[in-house]
Design a protein around this motif. Structure first.
Motif, PDB file in Angstrom:
ATOM      1  N   UNK A   6       4.565  -3.378  -6.194  1.00  0.00           N
ATOM      2  CA  UNK A   6       4.771  -2.125  -5.787  1.00  0.00           C
ATOM      3  C   UNK A   6       5.389  -1.239  -7.034  1.00  0.00           C
ATOM      4  N   UNK A   7       4.619   0.053  -7.138  1.00  0.00           N
ATOM      5  CA  UNK A   7       5.087   0.664  -8.607  1.00  0.00           C
ATOM      6  C   UNK A   7       6.412   1.371  -8.547  1.00  0.00           C
ATOM      7  N   UNK A   8       6.849   1.570  -7.363  1.00  0.00           N
ATOM      8  CA  UNK A   8       8.377   1.969  -7.326  1.00  0.00           C
ATOM      9  C   UNK A   8       9.068   1.252  -6.565  1.00  0.00           C
ATOM     10  N   UNK A   9      10.528   1.221  -6.934  1.00  0.00           N
ATOM     11  CA  UNK A   9      11.537   0.580  -5.902  1.00  0.00           C
ATOM     12  C   UNK A   9      12.832   1.632  -5.754  1.00  0.00           C
ATOM     13  N   UNK A  10      12.708   2.304  -4.442  1.00  0.00           N
ATOM     14  CA  UNK A  10      13.769   3.312  -4.584  1.00  0.00           C
ATOM     15  C   UNK A  10      15.085   2.889  -3.750  1.00  0.00           C
ATOM     16  N   UNK A  11      14.953   2.721  -2.251  1.00  0.00           N
ATOM     17  CA  UNK A  11      15.914   2.102  -1.397  1.00  0.00           C
ATOM     18  C   UNK A  11      15.802   0.529  -1.397  1.00  0.00           C
ATOM     19  N   UNK A  12      14.739   0.098  -1.763  1.00  0.00           N
ATOM     20  CA  UNK A  12      14.619  -1.209  -1.608  1.00  0.00           C
ATOM     21  C   UNK A  12      14.138  -1.714  -0.211  1.00  0.00           C
ATOM     22  N   UNK A  13      14.176  -0.860   0.793  1.00  0.00           N
ATOM     23  CA  UNK A  13      13.589  -1.415   2.196  1.00  0.00           C
ATOM     24  C   UNK A  13      12.233  -1.898   2.135  1.00  0.00           C
ATOM     25  N   UNK A  14      11.166  -1.333   1.652  1.00  0.00           N
ATOM     26  CA  UNK A  14       9.788  -1.724   1.794  1.00  0.00           C
ATOM     27  C   UNK A  14       9.780  -3.142   1.081  1.00  0.00           C
ATOM     28  N   UNK A  15      10.343  -3.230  -0.180  1.00  0.00           N
ATOM     29  CA  UNK A  15      10.396  -4.524  -0.918  1.00  0.00           C
ATOM     30  C   UNK A  15      11.021  -5.660   0.017  1.00  0.00           C
ATOM     31  N   UNK A  17       0.779  -1.116   0.059  1.00  0.00           N
ATOM     32  CA  UNK A  17       0.066  -0.013   0.183  1.00  0.00           C
ATOM     33  C   UNK A  17       0.786   1.140  -0.008  1.00  0.00           C
ATOM     34  N   UNK A  18       0.729   2.425  -0.667  1.00  0.00           N
ATOM     35  CA  UNK A  18      -0.540   2.483  -1.620  1.00  0.00           C
ATOM     36  C   UNK A  18      -0.207   2.202  -3.116  1.00  0.00           C
ATOM     37  N   UNK A  19       1.139   2.382  -3.247  1.00  0.00           N
ATOM     38  CA  UNK A  19       1.384   2.174  -4.909  1.00  0.00           C
ATOM     39  C   UNK A  19       1.259   1.426  -5.416  1.00  0.00           C
ATOM     40  N   UNK A  20       1.286   0.049  -4.793  1.00  0.00           N
ATOM     41  CA  UNK A  20       1.227  -1.394  -5.202  1.00  0.00           C
ATOM     42  C   UNK A  20      -0.005  -1.652  -5.652  1.00  0.00           C
ATOM     43  N   UNK A  21      -1.059  -1.091  -4.961  1.00  0.00           N
ATOM     44  CA  UNK A  21      -2.679  -1.026  -5.439  1.00  0.00           C
ATOM     45  C   UNK A  21      -2.705  -0.638  -6.926  1.00  0.00           C
ATOM     46  N   UNK A  22      -2.029   0.261  -7.323  1.00  0.00           N
ATOM     47  CA  UNK A  22      -2.056   0.527  -8.684  1.00  0.00           C
ATOM     48  C   UNK A  22      -2.068  -0.406  -9.850  1.00  0.00           C
ATOM     49  N   UNK A  23      -1.626  -1.662  -9.311  1.00  0.00           N
ATOM     50  CA  UNK A  23      -1.651  -2.813 -10.180  1.00  0.00           C
ATOM     51  C   UNK A  23      -2.896  -3.620  -9.890  1.00  0.00           C
ATOM     52  N   UNK A  37      -0.263  -4.872   2.190  1.00  0.00           N
ATOM     53  CA  UNK A  37       0.722  -4.756   3.290  1.00  0.00           C
ATOM     54  C   UNK A  37       0.817  -3.198   3.389  1.00  0.00           C
ATOM     55  N   UNK A  38       1.073  -2.811   4.479  1.00  0.00           N
ATOM     56  CA  UNK A  38       1.251  -1.121   4.475  1.00  0.00           C
ATOM     57  C   UNK A  38       2.760  -1.020   5.308  1.00  0.00           C
TER      58      UNK A  38
END
Length: 450
Positions: free
Chosen positions: A379-388, A324-330, A346-347
């Motif tokens: 997830x729509x974007x992966x920046x640091x990778x921490x959330x993934x 959540x929430x960018x991944x919900x775009x899928x 997951x949030x």
């Protein structure tokens, strides 16, 4: 590639034990500490839920207020120790619930997972039972005058547990008070902190909360350092050659680059953005399904000919979990591509004060832990990778095999991808476009218009 060890913040949670006499205010002290800490995923756990199952004879005595619930042997402390060990290891734990009206465990359980802090309260949480004290990080004893304790117990048991006053007083004199003097008061020697007067001692409670906050801050700093250590600049340059095995970028054709241009332009209207993102999201989901298992199959065509094809295995147990929430775009593309998919959420958000990513919400599909489950993590974007990384850890903790997970992402930085690959080298990643740096998160804002 060998995975680098990553320990999420919910493994080795900080466990606080609050002991004291019945009616001393243990629960109130625990609740005040929770309120001051204001930390997500703080769990209050009562030792009363671990009362042993009574025999019919013991149950009848309990309803006559004649059963002794206040001895150490009344509790299934072995089960409590096992649950605490599993919580420390970051596993999902099902805690029993106990009915004080029926004097028995109920059929319901309470699931605990992802706790940052666990506060365990009960009269014997500081009792020297094998393995118990070793699992507790801070030991608190609430020392309240016994007359005050009796008054509170009368109020509680009459209002909330349906007891008669005469039975409560008789039980206090026969078992509660004698057992406190014999078994509970000596456990005060095991305490790190003594809180006289219980909930009324706001100074002591405030000092305890400040001490715990300092410990959690130090833990957050170590976690952030661990995330950063998953990659360095030299390693990033050296290991990009391994990406073709686990990291799969869509072929950058002129048509696809044109879609990237539209999606990355600040001038793109929301309706157009949603249309083109759904197009590329569908391509990503289709490519992710290439990493599921297939079997050969022959079918008959409408003209009576034989067609040699394949069939995807595990169609009935395909799951998609959105961060959540960018991944919900899928979501829309996933449901169109896989009509039978089971969805989860997951949030994970960063703490404002420390910057540490934390798990705030978890809702996983049923059957996700079964061996044949095929899981798309979106997830729509992966920046640091921490959330993934944290999201994947949640899936693995719930029994999903690494090789059955495909991480689906639209835009990803090289640094974030390498960090994710170092943590989970057996997970396939399907990405729309790999970027040299991070462009900041904007996909969900443009998609939802907020």
């Amino acid at each position: 590639m060998k995975a680098k060890q990553y320990v999420p913040p919910w493994k080795q949670p900080y466990i606080i034990a609050v002991a004291g006499s019945s009616g001393s205010g243990k629960t109130s002290v625990a609740q005040l500490i929770i309120k001051q800490l204001n930390v997500p995923w703080t769990v209050l756990l009562s030792m009363d839920n671990f009362y042993k199952t009574l025999t019919p004879e013991e149950s009848a005595a309990a309803h006559r207020n004649e059963h002794d619930f206040d001895t150490p042997t009344a509790y299934d402390t072995d089960d409590l120790v096992k649950c605490l060990r599993d919580i420390k290891a970051g596993h999902r734990v099902n805690i029993p619930t106990y009915s004080f009206v029926e004097h028995a465990r109920t059929d319901k359980t309470v699931s605990i997972y992802g706790a940052n802090i666990v506060i365990l309260e009960g009269i014997y949480v500081l009792y020297d039972h094998p393995g118990l004290l070793d699992l507790i990080d801070m030991k608190i004893f609430v020392d309240t005058d016994l007359d005050t304790c009796l008054a509170r117990r009368l109020t509680r048991d009459m209002l909330h547990r349906g007891r008669e006053m005469s039975g409560i007083i008789n039980q206090w004199r026969k078992t509660v008070k004698p057992n406190f003097e014999r078994y509970v008061r000596p456990t005060m020697a095991n305490a790190d902190v003594l809180i006289p007067r219980g909930r009324d001692n706001v100074v002591a409670i405030d000092m305890v909360a400040q001490h715990i906050t300092k410990i959690l801050t130090d833990k957050s700093e170590r976690h952030l350092a661990d995330l950063c250590s998953l990659i360095d600049d030299d390693e990033l340059a050296a290991e990009e050659a391994t990406w073709n095995k686990q990291i799969h970028e869509l072929k950058q054709s002129p048509q696809l680059i044109g879609i990237h241009t539209i999606l990355c332009s600040d001038d793109t209207k929301r309706a157009d953005f949603v249309f083109y993102f759904d197009r590329i999201a569908t391509l990503l989901v289709e490519n992710a399904l290439q990493h599921s298992k297939f079997e050969n199959i022959n079918v008959e065509t409408p003209t009576g000919n034989t067609f040699e094809g394949v069939r995807r295995l595990g169609i009935d147990n395909t799951c998609a979990v959105a961060i959540i929430r960018a991944g919900e775009c899928f979501d829309r593309s996933v449901k169109r591509t896989i009509p039978s998919v089971r969805m989860g959420k997951l949030l994970i958000q960063s703490d404002i004060s420390t910057g540490e990513p934390k798990l705030h919400h978890l809702n996983l599909p049923s059957r996700i832990s079964e061996p044949d489950a095929f899981v798309l993590l979106c997830d729509a974007q992966l920046s640091s990778g921490a959330a993934a990384i944290m999201a994947t850890t949640v899936l693995v903790d719930h029994g999903v095999k690494e090789e059955n997970i495909v991480f689906v992402c639209y835009l990803a930085s090289k640094r974030g991808l390498q960090r994710y690959l170092n943590a989970y080298p057996n997970v396939h990643t399907v990405v729309g476009k790999i970027l040299d740096g991070s462009h900041g998160r904007f996909i969900d804002t443009k998609y939802y218009g907020t």
